[in-house]
Write a protein that holds these residues in place. Structure first.
Motif, PDB file in Angstrom:
ATOM      1  N   LEU A 187      70.877 103.686 193.838  1.00  0.00           N
ATOM      2  CA  LEU A 187      70.516 102.273 193.931  1.00  0.00           C
ATOM      3  C   LEU A 187      71.228 101.476 192.847  1.00  0.00           C
ATOM      4  O   LEU A 187      71.424 101.955 191.723  1.00  0.00           O
ATOM      5  N   SER A 188      71.616 100.261 193.174  1.00  0.00           N
ATOM      6  CA  SER A 188      72.160  99.370 192.166  1.00  0.00           C
ATOM      7  C   SER A 188      71.029  98.816 191.311  1.00  0.00           C
ATOM      8  O   SER A 188      69.847  99.016 191.599  1.00  0.00           O
ATOM      9  N   ASN A 189      71.393  98.084 190.252  1.00  0.00           N
ATOM     10  CA  ASN A 189      70.349  97.565 189.368  1.00  0.00           C
ATOM     11  C   ASN A 189      69.467  96.536 190.068  1.00  0.00           C
ATOM     12  O   ASN A 189      68.269  96.448 189.793  1.00  0.00           O
ATOM     13  N   LEU A 190      70.035  95.758 190.998  1.00  0.00           N
ATOM     14  CA  LEU A 190      69.221  94.787 191.736  1.00  0.00           C
ATOM     15  C   LEU A 190      68.261  95.483 192.699  1.00  0.00           C
ATOM     16  O   LEU A 190      67.083  95.118 192.785  1.00  0.00           O
ATOM     17  N   ASP A 191      68.759  96.476 193.419  1.00  0.00           N
ATOM     18  CA  ASP A 191      67.890  97.213 194.342  1.00  0.00           C
ATOM     19  C   ASP A 191      66.817  97.980 193.585  1.00  0.00           C
ATOM     20  O   ASP A 191      65.668  98.094 194.044  1.00  0.00           O
ATOM     21  N   LEU A 192      67.166  98.512 192.419  1.00  0.00           N
ATOM     22  CA  LEU A 192      66.180  99.242 191.624  1.00  0.00           C
ATOM     23  C   LEU A 192      65.086  98.307 191.121  1.00  0.00           C
ATOM     24  O   LEU A 192      63.898  98.664 191.126  1.00  0.00           O
ATOM     25  N   SER A 193      65.456  97.111 190.687  1.00  0.00           N
ATOM     26  CA  SER A 193      64.451  96.152 190.229  1.00  0.00           C
ATOM     27  C   SER A 193      63.510  95.755 191.360  1.00  0.00           C
ATOM     28  O   SER A 193      62.296  95.633 191.147  1.00  0.00           O
ATOM     29  N   ALA A 194      64.068  95.572 192.557  1.00  0.00           N
ATOM     30  CA  ALA A 194      63.207  95.240 193.703  1.00  0.00           C
ATOM     31  C   ALA A 194      62.260  96.384 194.038  1.00  0.00           C
ATOM     32  O   ALA A 194      61.079  96.165 194.358  1.00  0.00           O
ATOM     33  N   PHE A 195      62.753  97.629 193.941  1.00  0.00           N
ATOM     34  CA  PHE A 195      61.899  98.783 194.219  1.00  0.00           C
ATOM     35  C   PHE A 195      60.770  98.896 193.201  1.00  0.00           C
ATOM     36  O   PHE A 195      59.616  99.168 193.553  1.00  0.00           O
ATOM     37  N   VAL A 196      61.082  98.674 191.927  1.00  0.00           N
ATOM     38  CA  VAL A 196      60.053  98.773 190.885  1.00  0.00           C
ATOM     39  C   VAL A 196      59.023  97.659 191.051  1.00  0.00           C
ATOM     40  O   VAL A 196      57.823  97.875 190.815  1.00  0.00           O
ATOM     41  N   GLU A 197      59.460  96.467 191.447  1.00  0.00           N
ATOM     42  CA  GLU A 197      58.513  95.383 191.676  1.00  0.00           C
ATOM     43  C   GLU A 197      57.533  95.730 192.792  1.00  0.00           C
ATOM     44  O   GLU A 197      56.330  95.425 192.695  1.00  0.00           O
ATOM     45  N   GLU A 198      58.023  96.349 193.839  1.00  0.00           N
ATOM     46  CA  GLU A 198      57.122  96.775 194.914  1.00  0.00           C
ATOM     47  C   GLU A 198      56.129  97.818 194.426  1.00  0.00           C
ATOM     48  O   GLU A 198      54.941  97.786 194.793  1.00  0.00           O
ATOM     49  N   GLU A 199      56.575  98.749 193.592  1.00  0.00           N
ATOM     50  CA  GLU A 199      55.668  99.764 193.058  1.00  0.00           C
ATOM     51  C   GLU A 199      54.628  99.146 192.128  1.00  0.00           C
ATOM     52  O   GLU A 199      53.479  99.584 192.097  1.00  0.00           O
ATOM     53  N   LEU A 200      55.007  98.129 191.359  1.00  0.00           N
ATOM     54  CA  LEU A 200      54.047  97.475 190.475  1.00  0.00           C
ATOM     55  C   LEU A 200      52.949  96.758 191.267  1.00  0.00           C
ATOM     56  O   LEU A 200      51.796  96.708 190.832  1.00  0.00           O
ATOM     57  N   GLU A 201      53.322  96.211 192.412  1.00  0.00           N
ATOM     58  CA  GLU A 201      52.320  95.560 193.250  1.00  0.00           C
ATOM     59  C   GLU A 201      51.429  96.560 193.973  1.00  0.00           C
ATOM     60  O   GLU A 201      50.250  96.289 194.204  1.00  0.00           O
ATOM     61  N   ARG A 202      51.987  97.714 194.324  1.00  0.00           N
ATOM     62  CA  ARG A 202      51.242  98.694 195.109  1.00  0.00           C
ATOM     63  C   ARG A 202      50.381  99.610 194.250  1.00  0.00           C
ATOM     64  O   ARG A 202      49.300 100.014 194.670  1.00  0.00           O
ATOM     65  N   ASN A 203      50.827  99.944 193.044  1.00  0.00           N
ATOM     66  CA  ASN A 203      50.145 100.932 192.215  1.00  0.00           C
ATOM     67  C   ASN A 203      49.388 100.225 191.094  1.00  0.00           C
ATOM     68  O   ASN A 203      50.001  99.600 190.219  1.00  0.00           O
ATOM     69  N   PRO A 204      48.051 100.299 191.044  1.00  0.00           N
ATOM     70  CA  PRO A 204      47.296  99.611 189.983  1.00  0.00           C
ATOM     71  C   PRO A 204      47.415 100.279 188.621  1.00  0.00           C
ATOM     72  O   PRO A 204      47.032  99.670 187.613  1.00  0.00           O
ATOM     73  N   LEU A 205      47.916 101.492 188.555  1.00  0.00           N
ATOM     74  CA  LEU A 205      48.037 102.196 187.280  1.00  0.00           C
ATOM     75  C   LEU A 205      49.393 102.005 186.626  1.00  0.00           C
ATOM     76  O   LEU A 205      49.660 102.591 185.572  1.00  0.00           O
ATOM     77  N   LEU A 206      50.265 101.202 187.227  1.00  0.00           N
ATOM     78  CA  LEU A 206      51.573 100.913 186.646  1.00  0.00           C
ATOM     79  C   LEU A 206      51.530  99.559 185.959  1.00  0.00           C
ATOM     80  O   LEU A 206      51.021  98.580 186.524  1.00  0.00           O
ATOM     81  N   ASP A 207      52.043  99.512 184.738  1.00  0.00           N
ATOM     82  CA  ASP A 207      52.130  98.271 183.982  1.00  0.00           C
ATOM     83  C   ASP A 207      53.559  98.050 183.537  1.00  0.00           C
ATOM     84  O   ASP A 207      54.302  99.014 183.296  1.00  0.00           O
ATOM     85  N   ARG A 208      53.916  96.774 183.388  1.00  0.00           N
ATOM     86  CA  ARG A 208      55.238  96.441 182.879  1.00  0.00           C
ATOM     87  C   ARG A 208      55.238  96.596 181.370  1.00  0.00           C
ATOM     88  O   ARG A 208      54.384  96.045 180.675  1.00  0.00           O
ATOM     89  N   ALA A 209      56.189  97.328 180.854  1.00  0.00           N
ATOM     90  CA  ALA A 209      56.258  97.579 179.418  1.00  0.00           C
ATOM     91  C   ALA A 209      56.784  96.343 178.714  1.00  0.00           C
ATOM     92  O   ALA A 209      57.776  95.744 179.128  1.00  0.00           O
ATOM     93  N   SER A 210      56.119  95.956 177.614  1.00  0.00           N
ATOM     94  CA  SER A 210      56.560  94.818 176.806  1.00  0.00           C
ATOM     95  C   SER A 210      57.539  95.302 175.758  1.00  0.00           C
ATOM     96  O   SER A 210      57.651  96.493 175.459  1.00  0.00           O
ATOM     97  N   ASP A 211      58.243  94.346 175.178  1.00  0.00           N
ATOM     98  CA  ASP A 211      59.245  94.684 174.176  1.00  0.00           C
ATOM     99  C   ASP A 211      58.631  95.055 172.838  1.00  0.00           C
ATOM    100  O   ASP A 211      59.296  95.643 171.993  1.00  0.00           O
ATOM    101  N   GLY A 212      57.410  94.717 172.578  1.00  0.00           N
ATOM    102  CA  GLY A 212      56.795  95.024 171.292  1.00  0.00           C
ATOM    103  C   GLY A 212      55.461  94.334 171.169  1.00  0.00           C
ATOM    104  O   GLY A 212      55.055  93.538 172.017  1.00  0.00           O
ATOM    105  N   PRO A 213      54.697  94.590 170.078  1.00  0.00           N
ATOM    106  CA  PRO A 213      53.375  93.991 169.929  1.00  0.00           C
ATOM    107  C   PRO A 213      53.419  92.486 169.738  1.00  0.00           C
ATOM    108  O   PRO A 213      52.480  91.794 170.054  1.00  0.00           O
ATOM    109  N   GLU A 214      54.536  91.972 169.220  1.00  0.00           N
ATOM    110  CA  GLU A 214      54.634  90.548 168.981  1.00  0.00           C
ATOM    111  C   GLU A 214      55.451  89.829 170.046  1.00  0.00           C
ATOM    112  O   GLU A 214      55.845  88.683 169.871  1.00  0.00           O
ATOM    113  N   ALA A 215      55.784  90.511 171.121  1.00  0.00           N
ATOM    114  CA  ALA A 215      56.592  89.903 172.174  1.00  0.00           C
ATOM    115  C   ALA A 215      55.782  88.865 172.925  1.00  0.00           C
ATOM    116  O   ALA A 215      54.602  89.068 173.184  1.00  0.00           O
ATOM    117  N   PRO A 216      56.364  87.732 173.281  1.00  0.00           N
ATOM    118  CA  PRO A 216      55.626  86.705 174.007  1.00  0.00           C
ATOM    119  C   PRO A 216      55.309  87.138 175.423  1.00  0.00           C
ATOM    120  O   PRO A 216      56.073  87.850 176.055  1.00  0.00           O
TER     121      PRO A 216
END
Length: 553
Positions: free
Chosen positions: A30-59
């Motif tokens: 998969l290209s980077n665009l297709d991979l991002s779309a796939f991960v977005e679908e998994e984030l919507e479908r799986n309640p145990l998946l969270d998007r990782a933040s850059d750090g504790p002070e990240a906005p």
């Protein structure tokens, strides 16, 4: 020999393609665009998946960032403090605007009544303080120009839904531009229906299909009505639109310029002769001399063969590299992944632990158990994908070190098996990793597949040459040829063999056609025509200067 039935136990190993393994293999290509779309679908479908933040002070996404968050409150001359600091700090420093002691005494002094003040100032008090301070401040604030977007009534700039791209003007397409002119050109509904049908058939270049015979049948109109509407459409902006072929497109533009005379008509109707550079035949058909035919060809070249491309069409996606290659201080190369193209997700173990304490139904338990397994697998698969891409890219850089140092001429022949053996992987894995992946280097951005080229044998039995390097060599030879000494394919073969490259004539012709380089006959005509135009320009200017010199004063 008797046939009997019996039970036997056999132990064997076999590779089973589980759904997780098949999905992991799919993620590799998969290209980077297709991979991002796939991960977005998994984030919507799986309640145990969270998007990782850059750090504790990240906005948080959508939260407005403090305007001066990067500056420290240290009191230095180049730093900025918080607006809510102590009031005593405002008067520090020699250049501050704090009140002096004399000013404070003046503020505390009793000025007396209104009559005493007017006698002291020798003028009515209304001339000095015409308005109350609050009223004056309100009037100044009302008359002042808005300084922020929110004061224009456009909404709060710190709103989560605020998007600057929403205020960018929409791109005008060719269809909408023609539809606006159609509404002005025709008033009858039947003519507008025919015109809109024809506009819908116009492609991105501004051309209609050559055959419009079925248009009248589908619309239930006569062919004369369709032709009449088409005649009006061909007068729309941009000039040359709604033509059915190149000759008609150029003829429309020449009529717009009032240059469509019989000689130019003969030239437009014989564009195939112009493509073959058969100037002698064109000169006879048009009935003009050499100077006139040169001017006419110059006018044709100044026209737009694809007028519809001036308007917006499908938006092209910018290529984002997956790997960066930078030169190192020790003469080597640093290979690193582009972190912006790598989706970062985490498994929410805390949420799963809280749910496991309260869930009682077996169906719910099995559902969340599957979600945990899928989330864990996805995190591991993404990490393995990144590691594999980095490993393959590093090996490519090591194999093609000459290309990064000296250029395309030093590109070595390379195949998938060489890279797969070096990193101890299968060829199919390397093929999937190099698909739809790009590498940004000091010589430009290239697809990973670019570095895998066929090998061409050496004429003296030395090291083989890369096919891409041979193409580059052929292009250099053709670019350096003189108009009086055009190189044929056979001559190019001889030159390459002198350079140590053993190649056949048909291979040279194939590479030349792949680079869209015309044959030697066509190149000779083009360069001689360009040379003739360059030589005729000074002669024309000299004759015109001579005519001006001989004119009476």
């Amino acid at each position: 020999m008797a046939l009997t039935q019996r039970l036997e136990f056999r132990q064997s190993q076999s590779l089973v393609m589980t759904p997780q393994l098949m999905q992991a293999i799919k993620l590799l290509q998969l290209s980077n665009l297709d991979l991002s779309a796939f991960v977005e679908e998994e984030l919507e479908r799986n309640p145990l998946l969270d998007r990782a933040s850059d750090g504790p002070e990240a906005p948080v996404a959508g939260e407005p960032v403090a305007e001066r968050a990067e500056f420290s409150d240290s009191g230095d001359s180049g730093s900025y403090g918080d607006e809510g600091g102590d009031a005593s700090d405002m008067g520090a420093g020699p250049g501050s605007d704090a009140f002096e002691p004399g000013q404070e005494e003046w503020l505390n002094r009793d000025l007396g009544s209104r009559t005493e003040i007017e006698q002291t100032l020798d003028t009515p008090l209304d001339n000095v303080f015409s308005e109350e301070p609050a009223e004056a401040a309100a009037r100044v604030a009302q008359d002042a120009a808005p300084t922020a977007y929110t004061e224009w009534g456009g909404g709060a700039s710190n709103d989560d839904d605020y998007n600057l791209e929403a205020f960018v003007a929409a791109e005008v397409t060719l269809g909408s531009h023609l539809a606006e002119q159609l509404a002005v050109a025709f008033s009858g509904p039947a003519q507008r229906m025919i015109g809109q049908y024809l506009i819908d058939l116009v492609d991105d270049a501004g051309y209609l299909p050559p055959d419009l015979g079925q248009a009248a049948e589908r619309l239930g109109a006569s062919q004369a009505d369709v032709d009449a509407v088409l005649t009006v459409l061909q007068k729309f902006d941009p000039p040359g639109v709604c033509a059915r072929n190149l000759s008609e497109c150029l003829a429309i533009q020449l009529r717009e310029l009032n240059r469509y005379d019989p000689a130019m008509q003969a030239l437009v109707e014989n564009l195939d002769l112009l493509a073959r550079r058969d100037i002698a035949s064109l000169r006879k058909l048009c009935g003009v001399d050499d100077e006139d035919i040169t001017d006419m060809i110059g006018e044709i070249r100044r026209l737009d063969p694809k007028p519809g491309l001036k308007f917006g069409s499908a938006r092209t996606q910018t290529m984002v590299p997956d790997v960066y290659v930078r030169p190192g201080p020790d003469g080597g190369w640093h290979v690193e992944l582009n972190s912006d193209t790598l989706p970062r997700v985490l498994v929410n173990q805390v949420y799963y632990t809280e749910l496991s304490k309260t869930i009682r139904k077996d169906g719910d338990k099995s559902y969340f158990t599957d979600c945990l397994q899928n989330a864990t697998w996805l995190v591991r698969a993404l990490d393995q994908r990144a590691r594999t891409i980095l490993k393959v890219a590093t090996e490519i850089v090591r194999q093609q070190d000459g290309f990064f140092t000296h250029g395309v001429a030093h590109l070595r022949p390379l195949n998938l098996k060489a890279v797969a053996d070096a990193i101890q992987m299968h060829e199919s894995t390397v093929s999937r990793v190099t698909a739809n992946k790009y590498m940004a280097t000091n010589r430009g951005s290239f697809e990973l597949k670019y570095f895998f080229t066929a090998s061409i044998a050496s004429a003296d039995g030395g090291e083989a040459h890369s096919a891409e390097a041979v193409r580059h060599h052929i292009k250099q030879l053709i670019d350096a040829e003189a108009p009086s000494a055009i190189l044929s394919d056979d001559t190019i073969v001889e030159r390459l063999r002198e350079s140590g490259i053993d190649i056949a004539r048909r291979t040279v012709a194939k590479y030349r056609e792949a680079m869209r380089i015309p044959s030697s006959v066509q190149r000779r005509r083009d360069k001689q025509s360009m040379l003739g135009n360059a030589l005729s320009a000074p002669a024309t200017s000299t004759s015109s200067d001579r005519s001006r010199d001989t004119a009476p004063a």
